[in-house]
Design a protein around this motif. Structure first.
Motif, PDB file in Angstrom:
ATOM      1  N   LYS A 152      27.906  45.179  35.954  1.00  0.00           N
ATOM      2  CA  LYS A 152      27.034  46.162  36.111  1.00  0.00           C
ATOM      3  C   LYS A 152      26.601  47.106  35.048  1.00  0.00           C
ATOM      4  O   LYS A 152      25.843  47.692  35.122  1.00  0.00           O
ATOM      5  CB  LYS A 152      27.490  46.760  37.402  1.00  0.00           C
ATOM      6  CG  LYS A 152      27.270  45.750  38.704  1.00  0.00           C
ATOM      7  CD  LYS A 152      28.238  46.408  39.749  1.00  0.00           C
ATOM      8  CE  LYS A 152      28.199  45.557  40.988  1.00  0.00           C
ATOM      9  NZ  LYS A 152      28.678  44.299  40.758  1.00  0.00           N
ATOM     10  N   ASP A 153      27.444  47.254  34.129  1.00  0.00           N
ATOM     11  CA  ASP A 153      27.421  47.899  32.930  1.00  0.00           C
ATOM     12  C   ASP A 153      26.709  47.279  31.763  1.00  0.00           C
ATOM     13  O   ASP A 153      26.644  47.528  30.706  1.00  0.00           O
ATOM     14  CB  ASP A 153      28.649  48.543  32.450  1.00  0.00           C
ATOM     15  CG  ASP A 153      29.880  47.676  32.273  1.00  0.00           C
ATOM     16  OD1 ASP A 153      29.478  46.540  31.817  1.00  0.00           O
ATOM     17  OD2 ASP A 153      30.733  48.024  31.678  1.00  0.00           O
ATOM     18  N   ASN A 154      26.457  46.119  32.085  1.00  0.00           N
ATOM     19  CA  ASN A 154      25.617  45.078  31.083  1.00  0.00           C
ATOM     20  C   ASN A 154      26.640  44.829  29.813  1.00  0.00           C
ATOM     21  O   ASN A 154      25.924  44.190  28.806  1.00  0.00           O
ATOM     22  CB  ASN A 154      24.174  45.820  30.647  1.00  0.00           C
ATOM     23  CG  ASN A 154      23.433  45.873  32.014  1.00  0.00           C
ATOM     24  OD1 ASN A 154      23.246  44.897  32.719  1.00  0.00           O
ATOM     25  ND2 ASN A 154      22.775  46.982  32.218  1.00  0.00           N
ATOM     26  N   GLY A 176      31.409  32.884  40.127  1.00  0.00           N
ATOM     27  CA  GLY A 176      32.270  33.954  40.081  1.00  0.00           C
ATOM     28  C   GLY A 176      31.286  35.286  39.989  1.00  0.00           C
ATOM     29  O   GLY A 176      30.107  35.263  39.706  1.00  0.00           O
ATOM     30  N   ILE A 177      31.695  36.402  40.642  1.00  0.00           N
ATOM     31  CA  ILE A 177      30.760  37.656  40.733  1.00  0.00           C
ATOM     32  C   ILE A 177      31.626  38.858  40.476  1.00  0.00           C
ATOM     33  O   ILE A 177      32.745  38.917  40.754  1.00  0.00           O
ATOM     34  CB  ILE A 177      30.187  37.783  42.204  1.00  0.00           C
ATOM     35  CG1 ILE A 177      29.110  38.708  42.144  1.00  0.00           C
ATOM     36  CG2 ILE A 177      31.123  37.678  43.356  1.00  0.00           C
ATOM     37  CD1 ILE A 177      28.354  38.727  42.998  1.00  0.00           C
ATOM     38  N   TRP A 178      30.938  39.855  39.801  1.00  0.00           N
ATOM     39  CA  TRP A 178      31.903  41.114  39.526  1.00  0.00           C
ATOM     40  C   TRP A 178      31.944  41.826  40.889  1.00  0.00           C
ATOM     41  O   TRP A 178      31.006  41.816  41.538  1.00  0.00           O
ATOM     42  CB  TRP A 178      31.125  41.978  38.637  1.00  0.00           C
ATOM     43  CG  TRP A 178      31.093  41.350  37.151  1.00  0.00           C
ATOM     44  CD1 TRP A 178      30.231  40.487  36.752  1.00  0.00           C
ATOM     45  CD2 TRP A 178      32.241  41.310  36.274  1.00  0.00           C
ATOM     46  NE1 TRP A 178      30.587  40.051  35.191  1.00  0.00           N
ATOM     47  CE2 TRP A 178      32.122  40.528  34.960  1.00  0.00           C
ATOM     48  CE3 TRP A 178      33.574  41.881  36.182  1.00  0.00           C
ATOM     49  CZ2 TRP A 178      32.635  40.680  34.067  1.00  0.00           C
ATOM     50  CZ3 TRP A 178      34.236  41.897  34.932  1.00  0.00           C
ATOM     51  CH2 TRP A 178      33.779  41.230  33.951  1.00  0.00           C
ATOM     52  N   GLY A 179      33.164  42.570  40.936  1.00  0.00           N
ATOM     53  CA  GLY A 179      33.348  43.422  42.288  1.00  0.00           C
ATOM     54  C   GLY A 179      32.394  44.676  41.733  1.00  0.00           C
ATOM     55  O   GLY A 179      31.536  44.911  40.909  1.00  0.00           O
ATOM     56  N   ILE A 180      32.575  45.644  42.933  1.00  0.00           N
ATOM     57  CA  ILE A 180      31.668  46.763  42.783  1.00  0.00           C
ATOM     58  C   ILE A 180      31.608  47.656  41.735  1.00  0.00           C
ATOM     59  O   ILE A 180      30.722  48.216  41.334  1.00  0.00           O
ATOM     60  CB  ILE A 180      31.899  47.653  44.252  1.00  0.00           C
ATOM     61  CG1 ILE A 180      31.524  46.636  45.386  1.00  0.00           C
ATOM     62  CG2 ILE A 180      30.975  49.061  44.080  1.00  0.00           C
ATOM     63  CD1 ILE A 180      31.551  47.214  46.736  1.00  0.00           C
ATOM     64  N   GLN A 181      32.777  47.792  41.169  1.00  0.00           N
ATOM     65  CA  GLN A 181      32.903  48.858  40.170  1.00  0.00           C
ATOM     66  C   GLN A 181      33.432  48.136  38.689  1.00  0.00           C
ATOM     67  O   GLN A 181      33.802  48.629  37.759  1.00  0.00           O
ATOM     68  CB  GLN A 181      34.071  49.757  40.156  1.00  0.00           C
ATOM     69  CG  GLN A 181      33.803  50.735  41.566  1.00  0.00           C
ATOM     70  CD  GLN A 181      32.680  51.500  41.194  1.00  0.00           C
ATOM     71  OE1 GLN A 181      32.435  51.930  40.279  1.00  0.00           O
ATOM     72  NE2 GLN A 181      31.804  51.712  42.506  1.00  0.00           N
ATOM     73  N   ASP A 182      33.133  46.785  38.711  1.00  0.00           N
ATOM     74  CA  ASP A 182      33.225  46.171  37.494  1.00  0.00           C
ATOM     75  C   ASP A 182      34.797  45.955  37.083  1.00  0.00           C
ATOM     76  O   ASP A 182      35.236  45.672  35.890  1.00  0.00           O
ATOM     77  CB  ASP A 182      32.439  46.324  36.093  1.00  0.00           C
ATOM     78  CG  ASP A 182      31.061  46.143  36.214  1.00  0.00           C
ATOM     79  OD1 ASP A 182      30.742  45.119  37.046  1.00  0.00           O
ATOM     80  OD2 ASP A 182      30.413  46.676  35.427  1.00  0.00           O
ATOM     81  N   GLU A 183      35.643  46.370  37.922  1.00  0.00           N
ATOM     82  CA  GLU A 183      37.298  46.492  37.894  1.00  0.00           C
ATOM     83  C   GLU A 183      37.846  45.168  38.135  1.00  0.00           C
ATOM     84  O   GLU A 183      39.132  44.871  37.819  1.00  0.00           O
ATOM     85  CB  GLU A 183      37.801  47.645  38.412  1.00  0.00           C
ATOM     86  CG  GLU A 183      37.285  49.000  37.862  1.00  0.00           C
ATOM     87  CD  GLU A 183      37.744  49.199  36.278  1.00  0.00           C
ATOM     88  OE1 GLU A 183      38.711  48.698  35.912  1.00  0.00           O
ATOM     89  OE2 GLU A 183      36.819  49.540  35.599  1.00  0.00           O
ATOM     90  N   SER A 184      36.912  44.405  38.965  1.00  0.00           N
ATOM     91  CA  SER A 184      37.388  43.022  39.316  1.00  0.00           C
ATOM     92  C   SER A 184      36.483  41.912  39.608  1.00  0.00           C
ATOM     93  O   SER A 184      35.335  42.296  39.445  1.00  0.00           O
ATOM     94  CB  SER A 184      38.240  43.419  40.607  1.00  0.00           C
ATOM     95  OG  SER A 184      37.309  43.534  41.710  1.00  0.00           O
ATOM     96  N   LEU A 185      36.938  40.840  39.825  1.00  0.00           N
ATOM     97  CA  LEU A 185      36.119  39.667  39.691  1.00  0.00           C
ATOM     98  C   LEU A 185      36.407  38.676  40.783  1.00  0.00           C
ATOM     99  O   LEU A 185      37.640  38.789  41.252  1.00  0.00           O
ATOM    100  CB  LEU A 185      36.242  39.104  38.578  1.00  0.00           C
ATOM    101  CG  LEU A 185      35.363  37.843  38.192  1.00  0.00           C
ATOM    102  CD1 LEU A 185      33.829  38.199  37.595  1.00  0.00           C
ATOM    103  CD2 LEU A 185      35.595  36.916  37.049  1.00  0.00           C
ATOM    104  N   PHE A 186      35.663  38.170  41.544  1.00  0.00           N
ATOM    105  CA  PHE A 186      35.787  37.164  42.806  1.00  0.00           C
ATOM    106  C   PHE A 186      35.220  35.850  42.115  1.00  0.00           C
ATOM    107  O   PHE A 186      34.337  35.571  41.435  1.00  0.00           O
ATOM    108  CB  PHE A 186      35.040  37.484  43.771  1.00  0.00           C
ATOM    109  CG  PHE A 186      35.530  38.629  44.628  1.00  0.00           C
ATOM    110  CD1 PHE A 186      36.416  38.797  45.643  1.00  0.00           C
ATOM    111  CD2 PHE A 186      34.965  40.089  44.299  1.00  0.00           C
ATOM    112  CE1 PHE A 186      36.802  40.180  45.862  1.00  0.00           C
ATOM    113  CE2 PHE A 186      35.453  41.176  44.732  1.00  0.00           C
ATOM    114  CZ  PHE A 186      36.269  41.305  45.669  1.00  0.00           C
ATOM    115  N   SER A 187      36.206  34.867  42.380  1.00  0.00           N
ATOM    116  CA  SER A 187      35.796  33.327  42.234  1.00  0.00           C
ATOM    117  C   SER A 187      36.002  32.412  43.518  1.00  0.00           C
ATOM    118  O   SER A 187      36.974  32.643  44.140  1.00  0.00           O
ATOM    119  CB  SER A 187      36.543  32.839  40.869  1.00  0.00           C
ATOM    120  OG  SER A 187      38.014  32.882  41.196  1.00  0.00           O
TER     121      SER A 187
END
Length: 142
Positions: A70-72, A108-119
């Motif tokens: 989200k922070d690019n 794979g997708i970033w979590g809401i705060q870019d602190e985690s990732l889901f795959s």
């Protein structure tokens, strides 16, 4: 909205499987069967793209999906080589590699705060990762 081809871009050597725009609209990322990850810069004045960087052989298998933080600043790639990789856009470098899947990773997708990732992958696993590559939780979906 254009109703005819505006531009055509070349960079991949095989099928392109996934595209994603950055949240600020300045960057387009593409990946595919040729195992590469390409970062394109968008010029809003000329409505055109230029190749910013190409990671040839970004993975040892097809690159199935991408997700821009989200922070690019970062790109996560999911691959048929059973891994997720994190790339830093401005440094044009790989930062981390996550390996826990037993088969191809589909997304794979970033979590809401870019602190985690889901795959998730063909192995029926859904994995929640911390940014450092450690696992928060893993679940078998079937």
């Amino acid at each position: 909205m254009p109703n005819s081809l505006v531009s055509s871009y070349r960079g991949h050597k095989d099928e392109v499987w996934f595209l994603e725009w950055s949240n600020d609209g300045n960057t387009l990322v593409s990946c595919g069967k040729d195992r590469s990850l390409i970062i394109w810069e968008f010029n809003s004045d000329s409505y055109s793209m230029t190749l910013f960087h190409k990671f040839s052989n970004a993975h040892d298998g097809d690159v199935n999906a991408i997700s821009i933080s989200k922070d690019n600043r970062f790109i996560a790639t999911a691959s048929s080589d059973k891994s997720i990789k994190i790339w830093e856009i401005q440094r044009k470098s790989q930062q981390l590699e996550f390996k826990e899947h037993k088969d191809k990773v589909n997304a794979g997708i970033w979590g809401i705060q870019d602190e985690s990732l889901f795959s998730c992958g063909i192995d029926s696993q859904l994995i929640h990762w911390r940014r450092d590559g450690s696992i928060i939780k893993s679940a078998k979906t079937s």
